[in-house]
Write a protein that holds these residues in place. Structure first.
Motif: not given
Length: 668
Positions: A636-648, A650-654
């Motif tokens: 779960v911790l690894h998944a949260q870190l990956a989602l944070e990477e993905l969130d960053d 997408m924020r830079r993309f949008i």
């Protein structure tokens, strides 16, 4: 206000301010099974306590005896909490680190050294976290103290204990690396070296006592038990000391350990004193050991380099006077005549404050590292040169033992039954391969077979040297070596002498080699990494969970470097990873699969939306599934870190970064 109270009324401040403020940390020490089994200290209490300590001690920055004494009592708890936050995402990490650094920077030298001994495990006290409790993640990004619970598997408990101690040491080294303009790391290192020297001097006596059969008939059962436990405790303490020294040397730069000339001199005193241990006529020194010989050569070469400096004052020579006694012992009692002569010359230079200075002192020091058994006759002839003049062969060489020895001798020593000799030879062969030595290139097949054979050795010093050597071979000759390594990783060791019963262990070691090779590829990863990808993807379907996890780990290391080359393989990678996340029963493999996604997103960064456009939604859904329903906390911790990477990403993309640009247009 708090600092004023502490300064003006220290006794009242201790009773009514500091004790209530530090109460949550104190309860971490005194927690017992009678407390609530779910949480002995709640997350909100611990967070508020750490924030208050950070504000009063660090932000207030008014070091006084009451504040330092109060913080010293709970420092091991703060350090344990810091080690926990380094493994997890927590907002308590930075304040805990700042609190620890503040104490180490402002405490007196003796108190700081005592604290480091306790944090490193060299000394146990009663102010550590209760043994049956541990920190667990809180719901708001903090931590809470919970009951550890009993485990039925003793192997799991032992592994958790050893890995926890190793992790604490690594976290401590990270703290010491952050101590800028501070002599505490160097003083701690020198104190450990002095302790190691004193233990080495007493080792023979203790071994003799341990070897004697005690008269059990004249002793009570309690005395017999205490005697046995005392010997085991001494050996365990020495192992801890060696482990701390090894981690310090590995993790800290020499400029952080030895900042001042006096510290360098103290280091040399410890090194030369250890070389003097055992120089009696009865046992004789262990000069045949290449590791000890090279250590002594390095030390004397460093002393010669210091004495060759252009600007040495009276204070420098005065601090070097500590070296006179060990140098005199070496000059009189060491069996190697070259070492005797060099020690005598160095002692004369220090005693005369540079008035007597032999020619080419540094070159003589470099030449003193020659320890070839076949050159003993040459040593005798060199000793007849006048005092103060370096031997001719030494002055001209300027190099150490490994380059001067025939290459065939190193190949033979790599098969020696003596573990230190074999490991040293493997490391020399690794250096030859890294430097592109012509003989190593010509004999690369023999070197490859030697590394593969030593990969199956039981001693970690040997097989880790073999792993490094194979990684260097794969970096130097990737076309041939990678093909052989991939075949052995896929089907098991192919050497006739290989132990088939330990095939799994050897395959995992080969996985470590391939991971290091993937890191070394750099920009060539898209060209050289294609064969590796196929084998790693096949390895994710291996019957053994360790091989599956190793293949996924290597896959993540490689995918993080493939850049746009991941595009054609995106569908295959996505299908493999999502299937493992949904169907894999082993938590270790699911962790590795989620970690691959995190490394892939981290490696592609802003290119993620271009390269993974077709599979990005599938990967996002897989990560959300892990966060919602996976029972393993690490996954779960690894998944949260990956989602944070993905969130960053997408924020830079949008919301791309707005750049202020000035345009100059020339009108017609």
């Amino acid at each position: 206000a708090a600092l004023s109270v502490v300064q003006e009324r220290p006794s009242l401040a201790q009773q009514y301010l500091l004790c209530p403020l530090l109460a949550p940390l104190q309860r971490c020490i005194t927690a017992s099974d009678e407390d609530d089994s779910q949480a002995a200290v709640e997350e909100s209490e611990l967070t508020r306590c750490v924030d208050d300590v950070y504000k009063i001690w660090v932000v207030g920055n008014s070091p006084s005896v009451p504040l330092l004494k109060a913080l010293e009592e709970v420092l091991p708890v703060v350090f344990t909490l810091f080690c926990f936050t380094k493994k997890n995402v927590s907002h308590l990490r930075t304040p805990c680190q700042e609190i620890l650094l503040w104490y180490l920077n402002h405490a007196e030298s003796s108190a700081g050294l005592s604290a480091l001994r306790q944090l490193s495990g060299l000394r146990r006290r009663n102010n550590e976290v209760a043994s049956d409790f541990r920190f667990t993640p809180g719901s708001d990004g903090g931590a809470r103290l919970s009951c550890r619970g009993s485990s039925s598997d003793e192997d799991d408990e032992l592994y958790e204990k050893l890995s926890g101690e190793q992790w604490r040491l690594e976290c401590l080294m990270q703290l010491l690396a952050e101590l800028k303009d501070c002599d505490l790391p160097g003083d701690f290192f020198l104190e450990l070296l002095q302790e190691l020297t004193s233990w080495a001097a007493a080792a023979d006596d203790e071994e003799a006592k341990d070897g004697e059969q005690p008269d059990v008939s004249a002793m009570t059962l309690l005395e017999v038990e205490q005697q046995q436990l005392g010997g085991a405790e001494r050996r365990a303490q020495r192992l801890v000391l060696l482990q701390v020294l090894a981690v310090m040397v590995e993790c800290l730069q020499h400029t952080e350990l030895l900042r001042k000339t006096t510290q360098v001199v103290d280091f040399m005193v410890s090194l030369l004193q250890r070389a003097c241990v055992g120089l009696d006529q009865a046992t004789g020194p262990r000069v045949g050991n290449p590791v000890e010989s090279q250590t002594l050569s390095m030390g004397m070469g460093l002393v010669a380099t210091m004495l060759s400096g252009p600007q040495l004052g009276a204070d420098d020579y005065s601090s070097m006077s500590k070296l006179l006694l060990p140098l005199q012992t070496l000059s009189q009692r060491h069996p190697d005549v070259v070492v005797q002569e060099l020690a005598s010359n160095l002692r004369a230079v220090i005693a005369t404050h540079g008035a007597y200075r032999p020619e080419n002192l540094t070159a003589a020091a470099a030449g003193s590292s020659s320890r070839n058994p076949e050159s003993a006759a040459n040593h005798t002839s060199e000793a007849k040169t006048p005092v103060g003049k370096p031997p001719a062969s030494s002055a001209g060489s300027g190099t150490s033992d490994p380059p001067a020895k025939p290459f065939s001798d190193w190949l033979l020593e790599a098969c020696d039954p003596d573990v230190p000799t074999r490991a040293f030879a493997l490391r020399v062969l690794n250096q030859r391969v890294q430097h592109g030595d012509p003989e190593a290139v010509q004999n690369q097949e023999k070197v490859l077979v030697l590394f593969l054979e030593n990969l199956e050795h039981e001693d970690s010093f040997v097989y880790l040297s073999a792993i490094q050597g194979l990684a260097s071979l794969a970096d130097s000759f990737p076309d041939r070596i990678l093909e052989r390594l991939l075949r052995d990783f896929k089907h098991g060791p192919s050497l006739p002498s290989s132990d088939k019963q330990r095939s799994l262990e050897t395959r995992l070691k080969l996985g470590e080699v391939l991971m290091r090779a993937s890191r070394a590829m750099g920009d060539l990863a898209p060209h050289l990494g294609r064969p590796l990808l196929g084998v790693f993807l096949q390895g994710t379907r291996d019957p053994d969970q360790s091989v599956r996890a190793s293949s996924l780990s290597n896959l993540g290391e490689l995918c993080g470097r493939l850049d746009y080359a991941v595009g054609p393989l995106a569908q295959e990678l996505s299908s493999c990873l999502t299937a493992l996340i949904k169907t894999e029963t082993e938590a270790e493999v699911r962790r590795a699969a989620v970690h691959v996604i995190a490394q892939l997103l981290r490696g592609l960064s802003d290119k993620t939306t271009q390269v993974l456009s077709e599979v990005l939604l599938d990967l996002y859904r897989a990560l959300k599934l892990v966060v919602r329903s996976d029972p393993d906390e690490v996954a779960v911790l690894h998944a949260q870190l990956a989602l944070e990477e993905l969130d960053d990403v997408m924020r830079r993309f949008i919301f791309p970064e707005q750049k202020l640009e000035k345009k100059i247009v020339v009108l017609p």
